[in-house]
Design an enzyme around this catalytic site. Structure first.
Site, PDB file in Angstrom:
ATOM      1  N   HIS A 139      -0.010   4.699   7.068  1.00 54.75           N
ATOM      2  CA  HIS A 139       0.402   5.254   5.781  1.00 54.75           C
ATOM      3  C   HIS A 139       0.827   6.707   5.874  1.00 54.75           C
ATOM      4  O   HIS A 139       0.261   7.476   6.663  1.00 54.75           O
ATOM      5  CB  HIS A 139      -0.737   5.082   4.771  1.00 54.75           C
ATOM      6  N   ASP A 142      -2.915   7.872   8.199  1.00 49.04           N
ATOM      7  CA  ASP A 142      -3.729   6.997   9.041  1.00 49.04           C
ATOM      8  C   ASP A 142      -2.797   6.136   9.884  1.00 49.04           C
ATOM      9  O   ASP A 142      -1.628   6.488  10.075  1.00 49.04           O
ATOM     10  CB  ASP A 142      -4.694   6.160   8.189  1.00 49.04           C
ATOM     11  N   SER A 160       0.803  -1.225   0.000  1.00 50.89           N
ATOM     12  CA  SER A 160       0.000   0.000   0.000  1.00 50.89           C
ATOM     13  C   SER A 160       0.835   1.274   0.000  1.00 50.89           C
ATOM     14  O   SER A 160       0.333   2.329  -0.394  1.00 50.89           O
ATOM     15  CB  SER A 160      -0.934   0.007   1.216  1.00 50.89           C
TER      16      SER A 160
END
Length: 662
Positions: free
Chosen positions: A334, A331, A40
């Site tokens: 990330h 978050d 991610s």
């Protein structure tokens, strides 16, 4: 007399026009495509874009793609970014979402071969570390197998023909808000929703200017979370202390797992051949956490998105979004958009390091050109005057040049200054021998972010022979030595600037032959062809930058081989009180037409090579000059040379000096 001079000048103008048409620029980019494999942190849309307002903000890999004039598109939309949120390194942890599968998909679609002109990123490991942290009994096994798998995939890319592979270290998962969130969710399970909201609200209310303030902010966040379970201050403090102690313990363990993963991957990578660009994102994050304000951040413990909301779905306009701080994290796991900019700047600075270092090799070449410029003026003066056996001439001169520089790491310029002192002896009426010494002391700025000081000296022996009164041949041999001091690589990381410095040495050995023939046009003017051939070998010793932070690099030895042939036409005059001359020459580089250097971070054993944009193989020099008799035995000389047909921009040289014959 005037009519006789006009004809050769028309020949010169025609030669200039023809040569300029032949000399063409050779622009190009280092890589023609950008490929990404990972999780991610790198996903640009296969599963999601993991930062708030993701469609409006570039990720680090978008930034790198733009640098090579590419647009990064997810593989699900037919692009070259195969990274997917949640991916791990090994199928043993997730058979359906792993970088081994991503890599195989890419290779299968390309006949098993990787693009040799492509730039690659392979960045995975965060989810593997999370799995290890959740399974303490198998943690080391998971870390070892994942690190080995990740490194093996990089090797697979290299063996398939990949040109350059960027392999970042994995940031410390113990420094993410995810650990704090997990401790509260388990430790205060009955009231976890309210507790998380209270904890991150507390974090949003305070900055974390350094590591100590960060720890204190986390302690206060646990105290606020404990308030959701009890209103009794003593119990609230006891719960907060227990949660904080668990956080410290698990942070230490998570950091150890992260270090183990990065170190094991590093050991495997060091065994492989190929262009591996190891970049220390973990080290960079540690530096940001120690002094976030320097990088435009104010909070490294909290997050902007509300608890439970993934950055891929996070909007800055949604309720609960925090605008109170400039966050490191979007978050629980990330980076924020600002952090992605930092990462992009950081990786680009490492990629550009060897390219910037190639400028060092050009300094000794420039010193040799300056010396030869002065020597050529002296030899022209000697040919146009009386050549009496036994004459001794002492001369000195200043030479310099200005050149636009294009390495591929940004446009810059080089300005040189050279002083030469020489003496020659007329063995016979047609044979001259001489020696000279010259020195340079220059501050150079070849790219906007790379500077150095070069102090060098050069010695040369030369000889010139007149043939049949109309022809001539000269030859010179030189050796140069250079000290490079205050080599400074300036690095921009978002709003922050830092510099890395080093020093090294260089040498050059070269030789040149010039021959020509003069056709008389009346009593005062001659004209004719001229041919030149020069060969040079230069070397710059490798060096290490003095720092020990995440941007400090080391560079390997550099060598460069130049072979330049030139054909031209000259006009010389002997008017008496001033003797002007002009020459146009078409030059071709038979030797190397790219500058190459290798480098790597000091913290890694891997290295990679970069080569400059292709340099011009053909160009035109147009020179004018004059020698001016001052007395019977003293004369001055000067010249100016303009180079045309260069794709990199402007270059010109100049010199002036004086000689005395005894």
């Amino acid at each position: 007399m005037l009519q006789k001079i006009q004809y050769p000048l028309r020949l010169v103008a025609g030669a200039v026009s023809t040569a300029l048409l032949l000399a063409s620029p050779l622009p190009g980019y280092a890589w023609d495509q950008f490929y990404v494999f990972g999780d991610s942190l790198s996903d640009s849309g296969n599963v999601g874009r993991y930062t708030w307002d993701g469609s409006a903000h570039p990720l680090y890999d978008d930034i790198l793609a733009e640098k090579i004039q590419q647009s990064l598109v997810p593989s699900s939309a037919g692009g070259t970014n195969y990274a997917a949120g949640g991916a791990v390194a090994t199928p043993a942890l997730d058979a359906d979402n792993n970088t081994q599968q991503q890599l195989q998909t890419y290779l299968n679609a390309n006949g098993g071969r990787a693009d040799g002109n492509g730039l690659y990123v392979h960045w995975v490991g965060g989810n593997d570390l999370a799995a290890a942290a959740l399974n303490p009994l198998a943690a080391e096994r998971i870390v070892s197998s994942s690190a080995a798998a990740a490194a093996s995939q990089v090797n697979t890319l290299l063996n398939a023909g990949a040109g350059t592979v960027i392999v970042p270290t994995v940031p410390n998962i113990g420094a993410t808000p995810a650990l704090l969130e997990a401790i509260i969710s388990v430790g205060l399970a009955p009231v976890s929703g309210n507790a998380l909201e209270a904890a991150f609200s507390a974090l949003a209310s305070q900055g974390t200017a350094n590591a100590n303030e960060r720890n204190e902010a986390v302690r206060n966040a646990f105290y606020a979370a404990a308030g959701s379970a009890t209103a009794v201050p003593a119990l609230q403090q006891a719960i907060a202390d227990r949660l904080y102690q668990a956080w410290q313990t698990l942070s230490t363990q998570a950091q150890a797992l992260t270090d183990s993963y990065n170190q094991q991957e590093e050991r495997y990578l060091a065994q492989y051949r190929g262009n591996i660009v190891r970049v220390d994102i973990n080290g960079l994050f540690n530096e940001v956490i120690a002094d976030p304000a320097r990088y435009g951040l104010s909070n490294t413990a909290g997050m902007a998105c509300p608890p439970g909301v993934s950055a891929a779905q996070c909007s800055s306009s949604a309720p609960g979004f925090s605008r109170d701080q400039a966050y490191l994290f979007a978050d629980r796991l990330h980076p924020s958009p600002a952090t992605h900019l930092l990462i992009g700047d950081y990786i680009q600075s490492v990629l550009d390091g060897p390219l910037q270092a190639t400028a060092l090799n050009q300094a000794t070449m420039a010193m040799a050109r300056d010396m030869q410029n002065t020597l050529d003026s002296r030899l022209q003066q000697q040919r146009s005057g009386e050549q009496s056996a036994g004459a001794v001439t002492v001369y000195g001169g200043y030479a310099g040049q200005h050149s636009d520089v294009e390495t591929g790491a940004g446009d810059g310029d080089a300005v040189t200054h050279n002083l030469t002192l020489g003496v020659d002896y007329q063995l016979t009426d047609s044979w001259l021998v001489g020696v000279l010494a010259s020195g340079s002391n220059d501050n150079q700025h070849p790219t906007p972010d790379y500077d150095y000081r070069m102090r060098g000296w050069l010695v040369s022996a030369y000889s010139a022979v007149t043939l049949f009164e109309q022809g001539y041949v000269s030859a010179d041999l030189h050796f140069a030595s250079a000290d490079y001091d205050d080599i400074t690589r300036n690095i921009s990381l978002g709003p922050a600037s830092r510099s890395e410095q080093g020093s090294t040495d260089g040498r050059q050995l070269g030789a040149r032959v010039i021959t020509g023939w003069d056709f008389p046009l009346g009593q005062a003017v001659t004209t004719g062809p001229v041919a030149k051939y020069a060969v040079d070998y230069s070397r710059v010793d490798g060096y290490q930058e003095n720092g020990s932070d995440s941007t400090a690099m080391r560079f390997g030895d550099q060598t460069y081989h130049s072979q330049i042939g030139a054909l031209g036409w000259r006009v010389d005059s002997r008017l008496g009180w001033i003797n002007p001359w002009a020459e146009v020459s078409y030059n071709h580089q038979f030797g190397d037409n790219r500058w190459r250097a290798s480098g790597g971070l000091k913290s890694t054993a891997t290295r990679f090579s970069r080569e400059s944009a292709e340099q011009d193989s053909n160009w035109v020099d147009v020179s004018v000059g004059a020698n001016l008799p001052l007395t019977e035995n003293v004369a001055a000389f000067a010249s100016f040379t303009q180079t045309g047909g260069l794709s990199t921009g402007e270059q010109f040289m100049y010199n002036l000096g004086v000689s005395a014959r005894f």
